[in-house]
Design a protein around this motif. Sequence first.
Motif, short mmCIF file in Angstrom:
data_model
loop_
_atom_site.label_atom_id
_atom_site.label_comp_id
_atom_site.label_asym_id
_atom_site.label_seq_id
_atom_site.Cartn_x
_atom_site.Cartn_y
_atom_site.Cartn_z
N LEU A 98 0.88 -0.99 -0.06
CA LEU A 98 0.12 -0.04 -0.04
C LEU A 98 0.78 1.02 0.06
N SER A 99 1.73 1.16 0.71
CA SER A 99 2.84 2.42 0.87
C SER A 99 3.64 2.58 -0.52
N VAL A 100 4.10 1.41 -1.20
CA VAL A 100 4.84 1.29 -2.29
C VAL A 100 3.96 2.11 -3.47
N ALA B 65 4.25 5.28 -5.84
CA ALA B 65 4.38 5.30 -7.02
C ALA B 65 3.36 6.20 -7.75
N GLU B 66 2.05 6.19 -7.13
CA GLU B 66 1.29 7.32 -7.73
C GLU B 66 1.65 8.74 -7.36
N ILE B 67 2.08 9.07 -6.08
CA ILE B 67 2.62 10.42 -6.00
C ILE B 67 3.80 10.87 -6.81
N TYR B 68 4.71 9.86 -7.10
CA TYR B 68 5.82 10.11 -7.79
C TYR B 68 5.82 9.71 -9.33
N SER B 69 4.47 9.42 -9.82
CA SER B 69 4.29 8.79 -11.33
C SER B 69 5.23 8.00 -11.51
N ALA C 64 -0.67 -4.72 -4.92
CA ALA C 64 -0.97 -3.21 -4.97
C ALA C 64 -0.77 -2.48 -6.26
N LEU C 65 0.35 -3.01 -6.37
CA LEU C 65 0.62 -2.39 -7.92
C LEU C 65 0.04 -3.05 -9.09
#
Length: 91
Positions: free
Chosen positions: A25-27, A31-35, A75-76
């Motif tokens: 979930l953190s990863v 990934a979403e925040i930093y594209s 999650a990814l």
Amino acid sequence: VAGAAAGGRELLLLKPRRLMNVNGLSVASAAEIYSLRPEDIYLVHDDLDKALGKVAIKLGGSARGHNGVRSCISALQSNEMTRVRVGIGRP
């Protein structure tokens, strides 16, 4: 989260504060925040089946029974991360 540079590349280092079994979930959030795409991510994790201090690098594949890696794959929704497996040996 920490930023660094190495070999002319910008790195983002993340140490999740969640339990290993849900660290994906953190990863995924980072990934979403930093594209970041899954193939941009390097997962560094322990490996009981490798001798202490031995390191192996592999692209993609299964979680091989590691719940933290399984959480990241889930999650990814991808297994295309590069894995850096660090041997911790068996007790």
